[in-house]
Every structure is written in C-alpha cells, then in structure tokens.
Design an enzyme around this catalytic site. Structure first.
Site, PDB file in Angstrom:
ATOM      1  N   ARG A 149       0.822  -1.217   0.000  1.00  0.00           N
ATOM      2  CA  ARG A 149       0.000   0.000   0.000  1.00  0.00           C
ATOM      3  C   ARG A 149       0.854   1.265   0.000  1.00  0.00           C
ATOM      4  O   ARG A 149       0.336   2.363  -0.231  1.00  0.00           O
ATOM      5  CB  ARG A 149      -0.929   0.001   1.208  1.00  0.00           C
ATOM      6  CG  ARG A 149      -0.241  -0.044   2.555  1.00  0.00           C
ATOM      7  CD  ARG A 149      -1.257  -0.079   3.686  1.00  0.00           C
ATOM      8  NE  ARG A 149      -0.616  -0.156   5.007  1.00  0.00           N
ATOM      9  CZ  ARG A 149      -0.247  -1.280   5.593  1.00  0.00           C
ATOM     10  NH1 ARG A 149      -0.463  -2.440   4.977  1.00  0.00           N
ATOM     11  NH2 ARG A 149       0.315  -1.263   6.792  1.00  0.00           N
ATOM     12  N   TYR A 150       2.161   1.117   0.283  1.00  0.00           N
ATOM     13  CA  TYR A 150       3.051   2.272   0.313  1.00  0.00           C
ATOM     14  C   TYR A 150       3.891   2.403  -0.952  1.00  0.00           C
ATOM     15  O   TYR A 150       4.258   3.514  -1.331  1.00  0.00           O
ATOM     16  CB  TYR A 150       3.990   2.193   1.523  1.00  0.00           C
ATOM     17  CG  TYR A 150       3.275   2.141   2.847  1.00  0.00           C
ATOM     18  CD1 TYR A 150       2.443   3.184   3.251  1.00  0.00           C
ATOM     19  CD2 TYR A 150       3.425   1.055   3.696  1.00  0.00           C
ATOM     20  CE1 TYR A 150       1.784   3.138   4.468  1.00  0.00           C
ATOM     21  CE2 TYR A 150       2.781   0.998   4.914  1.00  0.00           C
ATOM     22  CZ  TYR A 150       1.949   2.039   5.299  1.00  0.00           C
ATOM     23  OH  TYR A 150       1.304   1.993   6.499  1.00  0.00           O
ATOM     24  N   THR A 151       4.242   1.300  -1.556  1.00  0.00           N
ATOM     25  CA  THR A 151       5.149   1.337  -2.703  1.00  0.00           C
ATOM     26  C   THR A 151       4.385   1.547  -4.001  1.00  0.00           C
ATOM     27  O   THR A 151       3.196   1.234  -4.113  1.00  0.00           O
ATOM     28  CB  THR A 151       5.955   0.036  -2.793  1.00  0.00           C
ATOM     29  OG1 THR A 151       5.045  -1.069  -2.847  1.00  0.00           O
ATOM     30  CG2 THR A 151       6.852  -0.128  -1.580  1.00  0.00           C
TER      31      THR A 151
END
Length: 950
Positions: free
Chosen positions: A214-216
């Site tokens: 969900r961050y990358t």
C-alpha cells in the site's frame, strides 16, 4: 455426491497389499521424470473425474460395527447400504445411483493425482518458459501492468493496485507471493535488467524487507516494454482463458531477446529444479547474432561472444571450467568471488584495510559482515582489528581493518575460504520447452528462442499483411468513389435506403460491400482534391508495405535478418558494460597453503622419530655459557636429532639413514608447544619399520641451478639436481644407493660455485669445490669425499657460498690472521659444549679423497659435533650477526650470538658455549642467519622483544 475411491469386489487386495499401501504412495523424483514424458497433458490420467460406474466398497481391517452404515441423509436417502459377509473383510457395499460412483484403486489414484499435481507445479508455477524466460506469475504481473497502462512514460501507481488486478483476473493465489515476485522484478541486485521501476522501499541487498504494497509504487521499465510487451496486440502469441474464463491472457509474451538468459531464473518444482544465471545484454545479442549467421557454430565459437554469466552484483568469476560444463550440458558450477581492494589507512604505521566493493550473486551483505565478525571473535580469522559497513546509495563499501603487520593477501584468502565472499552458483538450466521440462545447454536454449522468435515475427508479419491488404482494399474503393464523385453523389441521393445505396454502388462500380460502406461513411470535407491525394498516397504506401511483408515471409533468411536487426537495436538502446569480471586462473578452490601465513618456524626431530613444529619466538636469545631452555620433554632413551629453521610453505625433505627421501609441506606438521613431545613421523610419512630420519632440508623453490649434496657417515659424497626431488610420492623415493654398513647422514643445498666444508669426528677438515663433485642421478652411489683414519667418521658438513670464496682466496694462512676480526670463519661445536671460530682462510682447498687439515684439538672424551660457515653478513663493527642454536641430548636448547664465540687458531681447544651438566652431550646445532632474524622481528611476543626467531 462426491466421488469415492474404491475397489470392485473382484479386485479385493490381500492383506499384504493393504499393509504395503503406504509404501506405494512414496513417489521419487525419478518416477516423476520417467512418468512425465509418458503422460501428456491431455492424457486421461490428468483428468480429475472418472466415468466408469461400479459399486463403492470400503475396506477396514477391523471388525465391522453393528447396524447400518448411513452414507447420507435427505435426498441421498435413496442410497442403500447392506452388509457383506465376513469373507469380504467386513466391507460395506453402497448401492444406488451408480452413475455418480467412481471406482478406482487407491494406490493408482494416489499415483496419478500426485502426478497431476506435479505437472501442475512444473508447468504452471515453478519452471520458466524458454521462449520468454518468465514464470506464469511474472508474465501475469507484466501483462496486468500493461493492461492498466502503467508504461514507463506515465506516473507510478500503487503496487496494491497491480497485485489486486493480478489476483482478481489472472492469478488466484496469495497476495504475498504476487507482491514478492513484483518486488524482485524491481530489484537491481536481483535481476541483471530489472523489468519494473519501483518507487519506495523495495528491499535491499541486506535482505531488508520491502515496504507494504500500500506504500510502494511501480510502473513498467522501458526495457520490459521493448523486449517483452511490444507487438502483443498483433496476434504474435496465443491467448488462453484465465482461471474463470472471464477474459484472455497471453500464454507467452513475444520476447525479442532470450530473457531466460538475460535475467536468469530459479525455482524448485516436484522432482526437479532450475537455476539459470543472468547474462549481459550486449553479449547476449552478439551470441544470438553469431548463431543466426552460423547455426553450426561450436560452443567455443559462441564463448568468444559471451564468455560467462554477468551477475547484477558484479564479482569475479574464477576460471571457465564450470561455465563450459553449464553451457555444454546445462549443469555446471560457477565460482564467484567478491571484489576487494587493499587500501593504506595510515602511512606511518603501515596499517592496511581490505575494502569489499562487490559480493557474489544472491549473497546477503549483512549476513556476510556478521559472519566475518563471528569468525574474528572465535579466532578463526586472524589479523583483523575492526570491520564496519560504510555502504550508501553511491555503492557498497565494507571496510575490514587489519592489524599492524597483517598480510592483506592472507586475510583475503581466509575470507574467501571461510565466508560467502567466495561462493558457487550451481547452474541447472531447466526450462519448459514444447510443453515439457527440459535440461538444455547454451546453444539449445538460443536455438529454441530463435525458433520461437521466427514464429512471432512470422505471425506479426501475417497480421500486418492482412491489415494492409484489407486497408488497401478499402482505399481502392474510396479512390474509385472520389474519381466518380458526382455520379456517386447522384446515385446515393436517388437511393431509397442505406442498403439500396450500398447495392447500387456495388453493381455500378464493381465494389465490395466493405468498399461501398466506406464510401457511404466519407464526410463531405474529405471530397476535396487534397483528401483524394492523401488516399492515393496511402494506397501507394500500402502497396509498398505489402510487398515488403510478402518478401519477408518468402524465406526464413529474411525473418532471421529482421530478428538480428531488432536485437541490435535493443543492444544499442539498453546494453551496459559487463559487471562480473573474468579471471582465467583456476576454479577458485583454495588450498591450505593459500590461507596459511608463510611464517618462519622451528622444527625439532628426535632420534626416535618424533617431530614437532613451534613458533619462531619460542626460544629467546641467551648469553654464551648459559644452560639454555628445554625444547620439551622427550621419551625414555630418546634424544634430539635435528633442529632447523624453515617457513610454513616450504617443502620439507626428510632423508632417512637408508637413503630414502620423503616430502611434506611444513605447515602439515602439527604445531606444538615447547613442552609437547611431538608427533611420530610415521603418522606423517610412510616410513619403513626401523627407518630413521637423519637429515631435513627445507626447500622453498626447486630451482634449476640448485643441487643437493649428500654425505654419508663413512665419507661417501654425491651431488644430485634439486629438481629431481620436486615430485616425491607419498611412499618416498631413493636419494642415494648406500654401501653395506653405511648410512646417509647429511644433506645440504648448494650451487656449482659453492665450496663444501667436511669435518670428521677427530677434527680433520677438508674443503672442496661443489663443481668438483660430479652430478649423478638419484638411484646411484656416491664417491669418496674424505679419507678417514683409525675408524674415524664424518662429523659434519656445511656449504661455503660462492660469495665468500673470493675473500677466502685473497687471504693466506698467516699468524696475523689468527685474530682476524672479519669473516668468514668456520664455527666448530664439540660434543662437550665447547666451540670456537677459525678463519676460513686457515684451510686450503683440496680435491676429494684427501685427509684434510686438523682444525681442532680435543680433550680425550670429546669429539666434533658440528661445523658451520659463519660471517655471511657482518654488523657495522665487522662482527657476525648470526646466531647458533645448540640442542643437547636431553632436549635442552640454547641460542647464542656467534660474535660472542672467540676467534682462535686451528689447534686451540675453544671456549664453553653451553654448560651441559646433566644434559648429556651436544646432539645437534643449527645456524640462524641475519636475514632470518630481520624477517621475524615483528612477529616476536612481548616477552621476547630481544629475541630473534629461528
């Protein structure tokens, strides 16, 4: 009803078969390999459903329970269960709707179901396809990103978006597996040419985990678009239904380069595995073009273009034998070393550091650093004072600081041997070829790709040709309409409907339905003369394009030329220099000699054949006339035989009293403390019973111009080339043939210009030239060296270097030379501990077989023990810098300076060198040169600062 596995009544197995049922389920990898090629994917054995109806029968080794066995309830109530007699081992037969019952023997079902599972893993999960070099999960990720429009020219999108797309449409497995595969395709240290551009934390070479999906963010790399995804919409490959038949996915991507060799692959299937190294893109294109030009090219010719793999982490590939095996057979072992350099940290203290800038492929840097620290902690690695990791975004830098005086080459060799700084990559080049797993060599892999690429180019050309022909057909109709625009307009306006207008155009101008429809769809603005010219130009262009495509499809040679051209374009755009360097030296295997320092050491041998190796600082320097220090405890009735100085890497030649010579490396002799008894020589050498070692010669190099001079107790001398002893077998070889009652006692290294000094036990001394001794072969007797009287025996022998001959010849025997303060001298050591120095010029040279001159006046119970030539190097005051080591029969050792020994005449009795008291007599003596002293000054312990090593 769920199908139930059963046996029919007629095929009830006996109890032995039932008891061995479990062994039937044990499938080996060999069974899988034998069975794989027997069962294609369409074989009925791969189907999950069986159609042959029969009664279902359950077997049990226990007594059947009372009552009825109820199979189901509700709608299954029509099924009836009846008991069988005891003859059927308590089996229960279920009767009912026989069309829903599948009879099958359990061991067959287990075998075939496992086979189906194995094939599924092989083809659908673990092994890459030789055509595009991808596993299904990687192919689906790239295709999903392509469908989402995540090209390299567009902004990044969340990785979670890609993972969700892949899971929902193509790959119904765990999200972790998909995300891990996506991350790996973005890591520059995992793939030689990354296929995905990552934004965010995608892990590190220290095995740090990537950030959550969900961050990358990610997008396609330009190389992936150009090499794998171009022409995907031009019918170049087959599309198959996805897992729920909701849409299509490509069975393979239309790769323009052999991606299986470009980025490699690794995977573990059922019964087989694959491990393919990555390669350099430029070299891969070169070898591909070479094979296109010469399909009969040999492997050696291909290696000229692509000599070895090219790992993303760099490193040094040691030798090419493993590479040759891998490219020839598909299996091989490639040894890779990390790249390191030596850096001077402090010029004053001369402290060095080993800087590691590259490590082998798939090596965890953090684990490597931790392993080195552990080895330093437990003393496995010596000479290291500190280790730290200074790596940053600019590159890798692991600093290993060495202690003062530490040998960088030795530390590096130990790192290669004990850590992952040197590791091997085991190649197992297995891939899916024609729907089957296959082990292939380099040429076979390249040929399989060329065949696939020819198919892709042909399908693309046919697709373009079809579209060009269709478009040209439409353009020709439009041009006809524009040439007769007024009549066409009038015909259309008079038509009552669209269909009638189409029919009228077809009948009037001989047009097809598509051409008529195209004319009807033309807008009024396209009726201008300029627009007409555009149509005619397009028609000409299409005609030219069709001609080229037809020419391309006419021969395979034209297709291969286009493949080569496209590959060269990719090389010009994406190639990069090789990262892994090649070192054509050896296989990278380190011997003991590579990791053992070539330190100076002491070696002691006893009369009963015990040997031990000691550190150079074991014995400190002492004054003349002192008692000395014990060399260690000896066995009962044992005495010291020899005591010498050597280096760890030297070949130590052991000469026995029977004229046999044995050899071993010095470091292979167990190192002991001073007080240890030592190791029996028979455990190191293959000596015969009763055989004794009488002389030991350390050899650092078997030079052409060096000889071994041998002297027996009865005065027989022989000279043999040193090179003849370079290959001594484990059982020893003959060094000299002996007369009855004689034994070999002394062996020394010499050159032809040297002199040899021989002394008898009665003090007679003879000097002869070494070139006067004829060079003989090994298996021969010697000649008489010295004429002995009154049962006299040879006491000692030493070599006078050629550099001292000139000084000796310039001086004559004169009374003024008795107290000569400049060398060289002959050092006499007697059995009772006395000794003296006599100027060498006091003795004249003579031929062999002479009596010699008297050199010592003995007491009644004394005899000569040893003679040495001293004065090789002198201090500033003109005195000798050498030392002599004296060993008594009880094992006591004393080391004194030669300069402390008086210079006397030939007839003097000498001075006390060592007080023996209860130590017996002098057993052996060894000389230490000044050069040896200088080499080992930095290795002495704090307790022996004033000492010099032997």
């Amino acid at each position: 009803m769920t199908p139930v596995l059963c046996h029919s009544t007629a095929s009830i197995p006996n109890p032995n078969s039932l008891m061995s049922l479990s062994s039937t389920l044990r499938l080996s990898s060999s069974l899988l390999r034998r069975s794989f090629f027997r069962f294609p994917l369409t074989d009925p054995l791969c189907r999950l459903r069986r159609t042959e109806p029969s009664a279902t029968r359950f077997f049990s080794s226990r007594t059947p329970r009372s009552g009825k066995f109820v199979v189901g309830a509700g709608k299954r109530g029509d099924e009836q269960v009846k008991e069988e007699s005891g003859a059927n081992n308590g089996g229960l037969v279920v009767s009912g709707d026989e069309s829903r019952i599948v009879p099958f023997e359990l061991h067959k079902e287990a075998t075939e179901s496992y086979m189906s599972y194995a094939l599924s893993v092989l083809l659908g999960r673990a092994l890459p396809d030789v055509r595009d070099g991808l596993k299904p999960v990687h192919r689906r990720i790239l295709f999903a990103m392509h469908e989402l429009g995540m090209s390299s020219k567009k902004p990044y999108k969340k990785c979670a978006r890609v993972v969700g797309e892949v899971l929902g449409k193509f790959h119904p497995h765990g999200d972790t597996a998909v995300y891990d595969s996506l991350v790996r395709m973005a890591q520059s240290f995992s793939l030689r040419c990354p296929l995905i551009q990552g934004h965010g934390n995608f892990g590190s070479i220290d095995a740090d985990p990537p950030a959550a999906m969900r961050y990358t963010e990610c997008r396609l790399d330009p190389l992936a678009e150009a090499v794998l995804l171009s022409d995907l919409d031009q019918d170049t490959v087959d599309f198959v239904a996805n897992f729920d038949n909701s849409q299509k996915e490509p069975a393979v991507l239309p790769a323009r380069l052999p991606a299986l060799l470009l980025n490699g692959a690794s995977g573990i299937a059922v019964g087989m595995a694959t491990n393919i190294p990555p390669h350099n893109l430029g070299e891969l294109v070169d070898v591909l073009c070479a094979l296109i030009h010469n399909p009969e090219a040999t492997l050696q010719e291909l290696l000229e273009y692509m000599p070895a793999p090219d790992f993303p982490t760099g490193g040094i590939i040691m030798g090419n034998l493993g590479v040759l095996d891998a490219y020839r057979t598909g299996r091989g072992r490639v040894v890779v070393r990390g790249k390191a350099e030596v850096e001077l940290l402090d010029p004053k203290t001369k402290r060095n550091a080993v800087i590691i800038t590259e490590i082998p492929y798939q090596t965890n840097k953090a684990t490597l650093v931790q392993k080195i620290a552990e080895l330093v902690e437990n003393k496995t690695l010596e000479g290291i004072s500190d280790i730290r990791d200074e790596s940053d975004r600019n590159g890798m830098r692991v600093v290993i600081e060495l202690k003062r005086g530490g040998d960088p080459a030795l530390v590096l060799n130990n790192l290669y041997r004990h850590t992952a700084l040197q590791s091997s990559f085991s190649c197992n080049m297995v891939g899916i070829c024609d729907g089957e797993p296959k082990l292939m060599g380099l040429k076979e892999l390249l040929q399989a790709f060329i065949d696939f690429r020819c198919s892709v180019v042909e399908r693309r050309a046919r697709f373009k040709l079809s579209h060009a022909q269709q478009r040209k057909h439409i353009i020709e109709g439009i041009v006809v309409g524009l040439d007769n625009v007024d009549e066409v307009i009038e015909l259309i306006t008079k038509a009552s409907s669209h269909s009638s207008a189409t029919a009228a155009l077809q009948s009037e101008y001989g047009l097809s339905e598509k051409q008529a429809e195209a004319i009807l769809e033309i807008t009024l603005r396209r009726l201008t003369a300029l627009e007409r010219k555009k149509f005619t130009d397009e028609s000409s262009s299409l005609t030219e394009q069709i001609t080229k495509l037809e020419q391309l499809l006419s021969t395979r040679t034209n297709i291969l030329k286009l493949i080569e051209q496209e590959a060269i374009e990719l090389k010009d755009r994406f190639s990069s220099p090789r990262r892994s360097m090649l070192e054509d030296s050896d296989s990278g295997d380190l011997e003991d000699i590579d990791v053992i320092p070539n330190e100076e050491m002491l070696m002691a041998v006893s009369e009963k054949g015990y040997v031990k190796r000691m550190k150079a600082d074991t014995f400190n320097l002492q004054h003349r006339g002192t008692i000395g220090k014990s060399v260690g405890k000896l066995r009962v009735d044992d005495a010291m035989s020899d005591f010498l100085v050597c280096h760890a890497h030297d070949h130590v030649l052991f000469f026995s009293d029977r004229g046999i010579v044995y050899s071993t490396r010095a470091y292979k002799i167990p190192e002991c403390s001073r007080n240890a008894a030592g190791t029996p020589l028979v455990q190191i050498l293959s000596m015969s019973e009763g055989e004794r070692v009488t002389s030991i010669v350390p050899v650092s190099e078997f030079a052409e111009d060096r000889y071994l001079l041998m002297l027996t107790v009865n005065g027989c001398i022989k000279k043999v080339s040193l090179k003849l002893f370079s290959g001594i077998r484990s059982t020893g070889i003959i060094a000299i043939q002996l007369n009855s009652g004689d034994e070999l006692k002394w062996v020394r290294c010499c050159s032809s210009d040297d002199l040899v000094a021989m002394a008898s036990q009665n003090g007679m001394v003879a000097l002869s030239t070494c070139d006067g001794v004829r060079t003989l072969s090994r298996n021969t007797k010697g000649v008489t060296a010295m004429r002995l009287k009154n049962e006299d025996k040879i006491a000692s022998m030493d070599i006078i270097p050629a550099s001292l001959r000139k000084d000796m010849e310039e001086k004559s025997e004169d009374a003024s030379l008795v107290k000569q303060s400049t060398g060289p001298w002959l050092l006499f050591v007697c059995e009772n501990g006395y000794g003296k120095r006599v100027p060498l010029s006091s003795f004249r040279r003579s031929r062999l077989n002479r009596v010699g001159l008297s050199g010592y006046k003995f007491a009644e119970d004394d005899r000569l023990a040893a003679v040495f030539v001293v004065g090789y190097s002198l201090a500033e005051d003109g005195e000798s810098d050498e030392q002599v080591v004296l060993v008594s029969q009880s094992g006591t050792v004393n080391r004194i300076k030669v300069r402390d020994i008086s210079i006397q005449s030939r007839r003097a009795r000498g001075v006390i060198l060592m007080r023996l008291d209860h130590a017996g007599k002098i057993q052996s003596a060894s000389l230490i040169s000044a050069a040896d002293e200088e080499e080992t000054e930095g290795t002495l312990s704090n307790e022996a600062v004033e000492a010099v090593s032997l």
